[in-house]
Design an enzyme around this catalytic site. Structure first.
Site, short mmCIF file in Angstrom:
data_model
loop_
_atom_site.label_atom_id
_atom_site.label_comp_id
_atom_site.label_asym_id
_atom_site.label_seq_id
_atom_site.Cartn_x
_atom_site.Cartn_y
_atom_site.Cartn_z
N ASP A 1 11.14 -11.47 4.92
CA ASP A 1 11.77 -10.83 3.76
C ASP A 1 13.02 -10.04 4.10
O ASP A 1 13.73 -9.56 3.20
CB ASP A 1 10.76 -9.89 3.09
CG ASP A 1 9.63 -10.68 2.46
OD1 ASP A 1 8.46 -10.39 2.75
OD2 ASP A 1 9.93 -11.64 1.71
N HIS B 1 4.63 -6.98 10.60
CA HIS B 1 3.83 -8.11 10.12
C HIS B 1 2.44 -8.02 10.73
O HIS B 1 2.29 -7.61 11.87
CB HIS B 1 4.48 -9.44 10.53
CG HIS B 1 3.99 -10.60 9.72
ND1 HIS B 1 2.82 -11.27 10.01
CD2 HIS B 1 4.49 -11.17 8.61
CE1 HIS B 1 2.64 -12.22 9.12
NE2 HIS B 1 3.64 -12.19 8.25
C1 SDX Z 1 5.08 -10.92 3.92
O1 SDX Z 1 0.70 -12.16 5.78
C2 SDX Z 1 1.76 -12.87 5.72
O2 SDX Z 1 1.89 -13.91 6.35
C3 SDX Z 1 2.81 -12.34 4.77
C4 SDX Z 1 4.14 -13.10 4.71
C5 SDX Z 1 3.95 -14.49 4.15
O3 SDX Z 1 4.78 -15.37 4.45
O4 SDX Z 1 3.03 -14.68 3.32
O5 SDX Z 1 4.68 -13.21 6.02
C6 SDX Z 1 5.14 -12.39 3.80
O6 SDX Z 1 4.37 -10.30 3.19
C7 SDX Z 1 5.87 -10.27 5.01
C8 SDX Z 1 5.65 -8.73 5.05
C9 SDX Z 1 6.56 -8.12 3.99
N1 SDX Z 1 6.27 -6.63 3.90
C10 SDX Z 1 7.13 -5.74 4.35
O7 SDX Z 1 8.18 -6.02 4.94
C11 SDX Z 1 6.73 -4.30 4.03
C12 SDX Z 1 6.93 -3.42 5.26
N2 SDX Z 1 5.92 -3.79 6.28
C13 SDX Z 1 4.70 -3.04 6.35
O8 SDX Z 1 4.25 -2.51 5.16
C14 SDX Z 1 3.66 -3.65 7.28
O9 SDX Z 1 4.32 -3.96 8.42
C15 SDX Z 1 2.86 -4.84 6.81
C16 SDX Z 1 2.20 -4.58 5.51
C17 SDX Z 1 3.72 -6.05 6.71
C18 SDX Z 1 1.78 -5.11 7.87
O10 SDX Z 1 0.94 -4.02 7.85
P1 SDX Z 1 -0.30 -3.91 8.86
O11 SDX Z 1 -0.45 -5.14 9.68
O12 SDX Z 1 -1.48 -3.44 8.09
O13 SDX Z 1 0.17 -2.84 9.87
P2 SDX Z 1 -0.11 -1.26 9.74
O14 SDX Z 1 0.24 -0.81 8.36
O15 SDX Z 1 -1.48 -0.97 10.26
O16 SDX Z 1 1.00 -0.68 10.73
C19 SDX Z 1 0.72 -0.53 12.15
C20 SDX Z 1 1.63 0.62 12.59
C21 SDX Z 1 1.42 1.89 11.78
O17 SDX Z 1 1.84 2.96 12.59
P3 SDX Z 1 0.66 3.83 13.41
O18 SDX Z 1 -0.37 4.27 12.36
O19 SDX Z 1 0.10 2.87 14.43
O20 SDX Z 1 1.43 4.98 14.01
O21 SDX Z 1 3.01 0.25 12.39
C22 SDX Z 1 3.60 1.11 11.42
C23 SDX Z 1 2.46 1.76 10.68
O22 SDX Z 1 2.84 3.03 10.17
N3 SDX Z 1 4.41 0.27 10.56
C24 SDX Z 1 5.60 0.62 10.05
C25 SDX Z 1 6.04 -0.50 9.32
N4 SDX Z 1 5.12 -1.48 9.39
C26 SDX Z 1 4.12 -0.99 10.15
N5 SDX Z 1 6.32 1.75 10.16
C27 SDX Z 1 7.51 1.78 9.49
N6 SDX Z 1 8.00 0.73 8.77
C28 SDX Z 1 7.30 -0.42 8.66
N7 SDX Z 1 7.78 -1.44 7.96
#
Ligand code: SDX
Length: 430
Positions: free
Chosen positions: A365, A308
């Site tokens: 989710d 998140h």
């Molecule tokens: C919702 O914003 C809100 O409030 C949203 C929400 C709401 O109520 O409205 O809470 C609802 O959208 C919840 C999120 C649902 N999405 C998912 O579950 C999809 C999986 N999650 C990711 O795609 C991700 O965690 C996000 C999109 C939710 C957040 O992305 P960020 O904040 O841009 O984080 P990032 O992509 O920069 O990740 C930081 C690091 C990276 O690794 P490094 O480059 O530092 O090595 O964490 C890793 C990412 O690769 N990472 C993950 C991951 N999420 C982040 N690695 C594997 N699996 C994941 N799910």
């Protein structure tokens, strides 16, 4: 303190700028970078708004490090335990919990607007039976503008509030119609003798000619899920609604824009993606394989329902939904192997350094789909369920920004990295 500033020094010119520090009720102080361009001629860049506030808001507050979520100051845990979705919608829209009279008339208002125009029902016959319900939702909600445009002067607060109630009221009816169309069943008219969640379940699952028993366990579970999905600060879909609304566009069109943004798997579409992921993993023995894939930068696979932008601790909503999963599945004597798999996946992931270092926890989710399945809601309807609930947040943010005399059209700037000026080259010379 009011009047506090931070000083920014431009090492190119030696000039400095004083940027005001703004303190909210809670959370990090915020630097007003507005004067930056005027004082130093610079813009600021923050793709994805990782550390940039887009507005001031009094509706919801999240402390991502502590795993705290407040709606108008009330902890989500207390609202989940004591409130109803219409009451939370009222709180988000009006800023205070309603008196019993206010709640009664709010519910009556919603019930009055539950129906959709009869002509709107024919829109569904234009969709193929296997159209994704979110595709239908975006189209049908956007078309509400055509039915209510004339009665709408969004400069008038009364018209704005009526539109907000119209949207809250019609979303479940449209959502149920999307489902009924996809399964080839006749639409069910809303019933004003049922409450918000009872009516939705009746429109979804009642069979013509047969009485439909509204299971109180289902109603309680649905009420909880709607409350937990109602609002969440400036998430992508709410920000989309705010940007669209900043142009003065019709609120129905703006909510349709929010529905479109919610559909993405990185946002509200994740709940549907979690179930697909759990089904693909299939067995606890395969969890390490998928965790390795989630950590592999060359593999596009991500652990859906994890991570998140704001929460770097447990998402309190995930904790509440996990608890409700246990209750619902036990009550229904309906064990779900995917729930067991989800619990195991959470346990193993939270012991893995990759997830620990990046503070990746289950989000809202991750478990919600388990309950939707138990309620017999099909996977492709999960994000539609999210949209019904988030309409309370979307319309509340719309009302908040429309009441703000200082609100301006959203028009971000950019850092231009394209070609310098050059002359046109005639086709024969290319
Ligand atoms: C919702 O914003 C809100 O409030 C949203 C929400 C709401 O109520 O409205 O809470 C609802 O959208 C919840 C999120 C649902 N999405 C998912 O579950 C999809 C999986 N999650 C990711 O795609 C991700 O965690 C996000 C999109 C939710 C957040 O992305 P960020 O904040 O841009 O984080 P990032 O992509 O920069 O990740 C930081 C690091 C990276 O690794 P490094 O480059 O530092 O090595 O964490 C890793 C990412 O690769 N990472 C993950 C991951 N999420 C982040 N690695 C594997 N699996 C994941 N799910």
């Amino acid at each position: 303190m009011p009047g506090d500033t931070i000083t920014v020094k431009d090492n190119r010119s030696g000039k400095t700028a004083e940027l005001p520090l703004l303190d909210g009720t809670a959370g990090a102080a915020t630097v007003d970078i507005g004067p930056l361009a005027a004082q130093l001629g610079y813009l600021s860049l923050d793709p994805g708004f990782v550390s940039t506030a887009s507005c001031k808001s009094a509706i919801t507050y999240i402390d991502g490090d502590a795993g705290i979520l407040l709606h108008r100051g009330y902890p989500i845990e207390q609202l989940a335990e004591h409130s109803t979705f219409p009451e939370v919608a009222y709180l988000l829209m009006h800023g205070e919990l309603p008196t019993s009279h206010q709640l009664y008339s709010f519910n009556a208002d919603i019930q009055r607007h539950w129906m959709i125009h009869e002509a709107l029902r024919s829109f569904f016959s234009g969709f193929h039976y296997d159209a994704h319900p979110m595709a239908m939702m975006v189209g049908v909600v956007g078309s509400l503008s055509a039915f209510y445009h004339s009665e709408l002067n969004i400069a008038l607060e009364d018209h704005r509030r009526k539109s907000a109630v119209q949207l809250l009221a019609k979303m479940p009816t449209i959502a149920a119609a999307c489902y009924r169309h996809s399964v080839g069943m006749p639409f069910v008219y809303p019933r004003t003798d049922l409450n918000y969640c009872e009516n939705f379940l009746n429109m979804m699952f009642s069979i013509p000619g047969q009485p439909y028993y509204v299971d109180p366990v289902f109603v309680r579970a649905l009420n909880l899920l709607f409350i937990l999905h109602a609002d969440h600060e400036q998430n992508a879909s709410t920000s989309t609604v705010r940007v669209a609304s900043s142009t003065g566009a019709n609120p129905y069109a703006c909510i349709a824009a929010g529905i479109a943004a919610l559909w993405g798997p990185a946002h509200g579409g994740a709940n549907e993606a979690v179930l697909a992921m759990l089904a693909e993993i299939g067995d606890i023995k395969r969890i390490p394989e998928y965790l390795d894939r989630a950590k592999d930068k060359n593999d596009p696979f991500r652990l859906m329902g994890f991570g998140h932008r704001v929460y770097k601790n447990f998402d309190p909503r995930a904790t509440l939904i996990r608890k409700a999963c246990h209750q619902v599945l036990e009550k229904l004597a309906h064990p779900d192997p995917l729930f067991e798999l989800a619990l195991a996946l959470e346990e193993i992931a939270l012991k893995d350094d990759y997830f620990i270092e990046r503070k990746l926890y289950p989000n809202v989710d991750f478990y919600s789909g388990i309950i939707y399945r138990a309620l017999s809601i099909p996977t492709n309807m999960f994000t539609v369920m999210f949209a019904i609930a988030r309409t309370a947040g979307w319309v509340s943010h719309w009302l908040e920004m429309k009441a703000d005399p200082a609100q301006k059209i959203a028009r971000p700037r950019q850092l231009y990295v394209g070609s310098p000026p050059r002359d046109y080259v005639p086709l024969k010379q290319r």
